[in-house]
Design an enzyme around this catalytic site. Structure first.
Site, PDB file in Angstrom:
ATOM      1  N   GLY A  89      41.351  47.857  52.589  1.00 17.42           N
ATOM      2  CA  GLY A  89      41.876  46.507  52.355  1.00 17.42           C
ATOM      3  C   GLY A  89      43.065  46.172  53.237  1.00 17.42           C
ATOM      4  N   GLN A  97      34.784  51.269  57.410  1.00 17.95           N
ATOM      5  CA  GLN A  97      34.114  50.149  56.755  1.00 17.95           C
ATOM      6  C   GLN A  97      34.526  48.905  57.537  1.00 17.95           C
ATOM      7  OE1 GLN A  97      35.624  48.816  52.984  1.00 17.95           O
ATOM      8  NE2 GLN A  97      33.648  48.043  52.287  1.00 17.95           N
ATOM      9  N   ARG A 118      49.006  40.067  50.628  1.00 16.96           N
ATOM     10  CA  ARG A 118      50.242  39.709  49.920  1.00 16.96           C
ATOM     11  C   ARG A 118      51.450  40.560  50.303  1.00 16.96           C
ATOM     12  NH1 ARG A 118      49.011  39.860  43.892  1.00 16.96           N
ATOM     13  NH2 ARG A 118      47.056  40.856  44.423  1.00 16.96           N
ATOM     14  N   ARG A 146      74.217  66.031  64.475  1.00 19.54           N
ATOM     15  CA  ARG A 146      72.921  65.607  65.028  1.00 19.54           C
ATOM     16  C   ARG A 146      71.983  66.787  65.257  1.00 19.54           C
ATOM     17  NH1 ARG A 146      74.381  62.174  70.012  1.00 19.54           N
ATOM     18  NH2 ARG A 146      72.109  62.289  70.223  1.00 19.54           N
ATOM     19  N   ASN A 155      39.804  48.470  33.584  1.00 23.05           N
ATOM     20  CA  ASN A 155      39.311  49.471  34.526  1.00 23.05           C
ATOM     21  C   ASN A 155      40.421  49.782  35.529  1.00 23.05           C
ATOM     22  OD1 ASN A 155      37.734  51.009  36.306  1.00 23.05           O
ATOM     23  ND2 ASN A 155      37.118  49.168  37.450  1.00 23.05           N
ATOM     24  N   ALA A 205      97.174  69.914  76.006  1.00 24.71           N
ATOM     25  CA  ALA A 205      96.721  68.598  75.561  1.00 24.71           C
ATOM     26  C   ALA A 205      96.596  67.631  76.724  1.00 24.71           C
ATOM     27  CB  ALA A 205      97.712  68.042  74.534  1.00 24.71           C
ATOM     28  N   LYS A 236      76.308  67.551  68.517  1.00 28.33           N
ATOM     29  CA  LYS A 236      74.886  67.470  68.863  1.00 28.33           C
ATOM     30  C   LYS A 236      74.452  68.722  69.620  1.00 28.33           C
ATOM     31  CE  LYS A 236      72.906  66.554  72.514  1.00 28.33           C
ATOM     32  NZ  LYS A 236      72.558  66.103  73.859  1.00 28.33           N
ATOM     33  N   TYR A 263      77.058  64.885  80.165  1.00 24.99           N
ATOM     34  CA  TYR A 263      76.041  64.093  80.880  1.00 24.99           C
ATOM     35  C   TYR A 263      76.633  63.536  82.153  1.00 24.99           C
ATOM     36  CZ  TYR A 263      72.309  60.547  81.274  1.00 24.99           C
ATOM     37  OH  TYR A 263      71.265  59.767  81.689  1.00 24.99           O
TER      38      TYR A 263
HETATM   39  C1  UD1 Z   1      39.154  46.636  41.393  1.00 28.40           C
HETATM   40  C2  UD1 Z   1      38.072  46.747  40.322  1.00 28.40           C
HETATM   41  C3  UD1 Z   1      38.621  46.291  39.000  1.00 28.40           C
HETATM   42  C4  UD1 Z   1      39.856  47.092  38.630  1.00 28.40           C
HETATM   43  C5  UD1 Z   1      40.885  47.033  39.750  1.00 28.40           C
HETATM   44  C6  UD1 Z   1      41.987  47.995  39.485  1.00 28.40           C
HETATM   45  C7  UD1 Z   1      35.963  46.364  41.468  1.00 28.40           C
HETATM   46  C8  UD1 Z   1      34.888  45.381  41.762  1.00 28.40           C
HETATM   47  N1  UD1 Z   1      36.968  45.929  40.722  1.00 28.40           N
HETATM   48  O1  UD1 Z   1      39.445  45.251  41.518  1.00 28.40           O
HETATM   49  O2  UD1 Z   1      37.647  46.450  37.970  1.00 28.40           O
HETATM   50  O3  UD1 Z   1      40.405  46.615  37.423  1.00 28.40           O
HETATM   51  O4  UD1 Z   1      40.297  47.414  41.007  1.00 28.40           O
HETATM   52  O5  UD1 Z   1      43.011  47.777  40.431  1.00 28.40           O
HETATM   53  O6  UD1 Z   1      35.869  47.495  41.882  1.00 28.40           O
HETATM   54  N2  UD1 Z   1      38.622  48.274  49.080  1.00 28.40           N
HETATM   55  C9  UD1 Z   1      37.985  48.761  50.211  1.00 28.40           C
HETATM   56  N3  UD1 Z   1      36.934  48.077  50.707  1.00 28.40           N
HETATM   57  C10 UD1 Z   1      36.447  46.939  50.138  1.00 28.40           C
HETATM   58  C11 UD1 Z   1      37.111  46.448  48.987  1.00 28.40           C
HETATM   59  C12 UD1 Z   1      38.189  47.136  48.480  1.00 28.40           C
HETATM   60  O7  UD1 Z   1      38.368  49.784  50.753  1.00 28.40           O
HETATM   61  O8  UD1 Z   1      35.474  46.390  50.658  1.00 28.40           O
HETATM   62  C13 UD1 Z   1      39.777  49.003  48.539  1.00 28.40           C
HETATM   63  C14 UD1 Z   1      41.059  48.199  48.584  1.00 28.40           C
HETATM   64  O9  UD1 Z   1      41.747  48.412  49.787  1.00 28.40           O
HETATM   65  C15 UD1 Z   1      41.818  48.729  47.389  1.00 28.40           C
HETATM   66  C16 UD1 Z   1      40.710  49.122  46.416  1.00 28.40           C
HETATM   67  O10 UD1 Z   1      39.538  49.274  47.185  1.00 28.40           O
HETATM   68  O11 UD1 Z   1      42.546  49.892  47.694  1.00 28.40           O
HETATM   69  C17 UD1 Z   1      40.507  48.097  45.322  1.00 28.40           C
HETATM   70  O12 UD1 Z   1      40.153  46.883  45.897  1.00 28.40           O
HETATM   71  P1  UD1 Z   1      40.688  45.496  45.335  1.00 28.40           P
HETATM   72  O13 UD1 Z   1      40.119  44.421  46.155  1.00 28.40           O
HETATM   73  O14 UD1 Z   1      42.140  45.566  45.153  1.00 28.40           O
HETATM   74  O15 UD1 Z   1      39.957  45.494  43.916  1.00 28.40           O
HETATM   75  P2  UD1 Z   1      40.330  44.593  42.705  1.00 28.40           P
HETATM   76  O16 UD1 Z   1      39.794  43.248  42.924  1.00 28.40           O
HETATM   77  O17 UD1 Z   1      41.759  44.745  42.388  1.00 28.40           O
END
Ligand code: UD1
Ligand code: CA
Length: 455
Positions: A11, A74, A15, A332, A168, A422, A350, A386
């Site tokens: 990801g 990915q 934000r 250092r 979850n 000195a 140093k 130096y």
């Molecule tokens: C996900 C869960 C949600 C859970 C939450 C907890 C799913 C669909 N949802 O939602 O149930 O409550 O985490 O924080 O799984 N990432 C990838 N590749 C992708 C998408 C995401 O590597 O294509 C990684 C992101 O970088 C992140 C993690 O997976 O580290 C979670 O992804 P994020 O988009 O934050 O999931 P949530 O929508 O928060």
């Protein structure tokens, strides 16, 4: 159990409002992802797969010192299910898969062990937690008899489902052979148009598996970092944990809220650390070390009974026992101080060795220098190491006395027992046990009058 961990880290972290991929932001001086990798290692998996996408080259570079990571690309972030799918070809069917998030850094080893303990051929282990404010998270849907039947994402949830407090965490464990089958059946017919990993829960139930939930000790373990504010909350929590651990080991922290550890510290007994001290990298503190306020120590070994006074910066150095540093000293890299050395205020050292019992007490620069034992360096002494192109060494042998405001132009040797007057600029070697000085003779013009202003 043969175990494969998959860490999701593709990801972007919009934000965070940063050019840096989210998982490379630092917590306690280390990338978020590295905390997760280290925790994953602590449960001894057969392999660790990290799914990367945004800034993948930067991520791989930042963790290049970590061995045995299988990097999975990915290219497009099509969802958590899609992310896990990318790693599947690298994983043996007989292995159990543990899914972790690269932006959830405080997950603990025993929480993961507990989850793995409830996971077998016929169960899927799911880490869930009851939250007062569950908004944003996927909700755990249970049947009347309390069995987990599926997960519904916040954005896809009905009014009633939004009221569910059990969420979850994203962390789960299941046999790879099952995972394979379910991932192939995933679709993206949902509000976000993503391949949800969470959809495998209902598939598992259909296939007759039991979903066994387990929970972390505290909420903070499953908190993700999405913005700078959350990052700061996790940083403080991490520091609070570390401070508590160190105090249990016997270190006195004058104020645990004003102490930061960005690495590892090993300490002897009766160590006292005053406020606003930052310890970085690998730090060894002997017995009865006292560290004054506002001091930064990075990769250093500090001997028994050393006193470091306020406002010092020490990096890549060894400080011998009974030495006294500061206030306002800078030590250092590549500096080795023997026992009972005094380095005083506004002194920079140093790449130098200082022998036992030697003193550099005020306003000096000691660079590329070897100082013997029982040497006294007067205030304002500068080693001119130096020449504008190359660095040269200064050798100051045992029992030397250097008068204040002296420049030692390297390469130069001050022999054993020599005294330097000195205010000297020393450009060639000073012989043993003699007084050497370079200074124009003092004169007095008797009867001289100060000029007076014309009327
Ligand atoms: C996900 C869960 C949600 C859970 C939450 C907890 C799913 C669909 N949802 O939602 O149930 O409550 O985490 O924080 O799984 N990432 C990838 N590749 C992708 C998408 C995401 O590597 O294509 C990684 C992101 O970088 C992140 C993690 O997976 O580290 C979670 O992804 P994020 O988009 O934050 O999931 P949530 O929508 O928060
Ligand atoms: Ca998230």
């Amino acid at each position: 159990m043969n175990l494969s961990t998959i860490i999701l880290a593709a990801g972007k972290g919009t934000r965070m409002r940063s050019g840096l991929p989210k998982v490379l932001h630092n917590l306690a001086g280390r990338p978020l992802l590295e905390h997760v990798v280290n925790t994953a290692r602590s449960i001894s998996p057969d392999d660790i797969h990290v799914v990367v996408g945004h800034g993948s080259e930067l991520v791989k570079d930042a963790l290049s010192h970590q061995n045995n990571i299988s990097w999975i690309e990915q290219a497009e972030q099509l969802g958590t299910g899609h992310a896990v799918q990318q790693a599947m070809p690298a994983i043996e069917d007989k292995n159990t898969i543990l899914v972790l998030y690269g932006d959830v850094p405080l997950i603990r080893q025993d929480t993961l062990s507990k989850l793995l303990n409830v996971t077998d051929d016929n169960t899927l282990g799911l880490l869930t937690v009851e939250l007062e404010d569950p908004s944003g998270y996927g909700r755990i849907v249970r049947s009347k008899d309390g069995k987990v039947t599926r997960i519904v994402e916040h954005k896809d949830a009905s009014e009633d489902e939004l009221k569910i407090g059990e969420i979850n965490t994203g962390i789960l464990a299941v046999k790879a052979s099952h995972m394979h089958k379910w991932l192939d059946k995933l679709d993206n017919n949902n509000v976000q148009g993503e391949y949800y990993l969470t959809d495998i829960i209902s598939m598992a139930v259909e296939d007759g598996l039991q979903i066994v939930t387990s929970s972390p000790q505290s909420e903070i373990e499953i908190m993700g970092v999405n913005d700078k504010q959350q990052l700061s909350v996790l940083e403080r929590e991490f520091q609070r944990r570390e401070a508590e651990r160190l105090m249990k080991e016997g270190i006195t922290l004058v104020d645990p809220n004003r102490f930061d550890l960005r690495g590892e510290v090993v300490a002897g007994s009766d160590v006292v650390i005053d406020i606003n001290v930052i310890l970085e990298g690998k730090i060894e503190l002997g017995n009865r070390v006292h560290i004054g306020p506002n001091t930064i120590i990075k990769n250093a070994r500090i001997g028994d009974d050393v006193v470091i006074q306020a406002n010092c910066v020490i990096e890549d150095a060894v400080v011998g026992e009974k030495s006294r540093i500061g206030p306002f000293a800078r030590i250092r890299p590549d500096t080795k101080l023997a026992a009972s050395v005094h380095i005083g205020n506004f002194v920079e050292v140093k790449k130098s060795e200082v022998g036992e019992g030697s003193k550099v007490n005020h306003l000096s620069y000691i660079g590329d220098t070897t100082i013997g034992s029982k040497v006294n360096i007067g205030a304002g002494t500068i080693t001119c190491n130096y020449d504008g192109a190359n660095k040269h060494r200064t050798i100051i042998e045992d029992d030397v006395f250097i008068g204040s405001d002296t420049q030692l132009v390297a390469p130069v040797t001050i022999e054993k027992g020599a005294t330097i007057g000195a205010g000297s600029t020393i450009t060639s070697n000073a012989p043993e046990n003699e007084l050497t000085l370079s200074r124009s003779k003092q004169i007095t013009q008797r009867g001289w009058k100060r000029p007076v202003k014309k009327q």
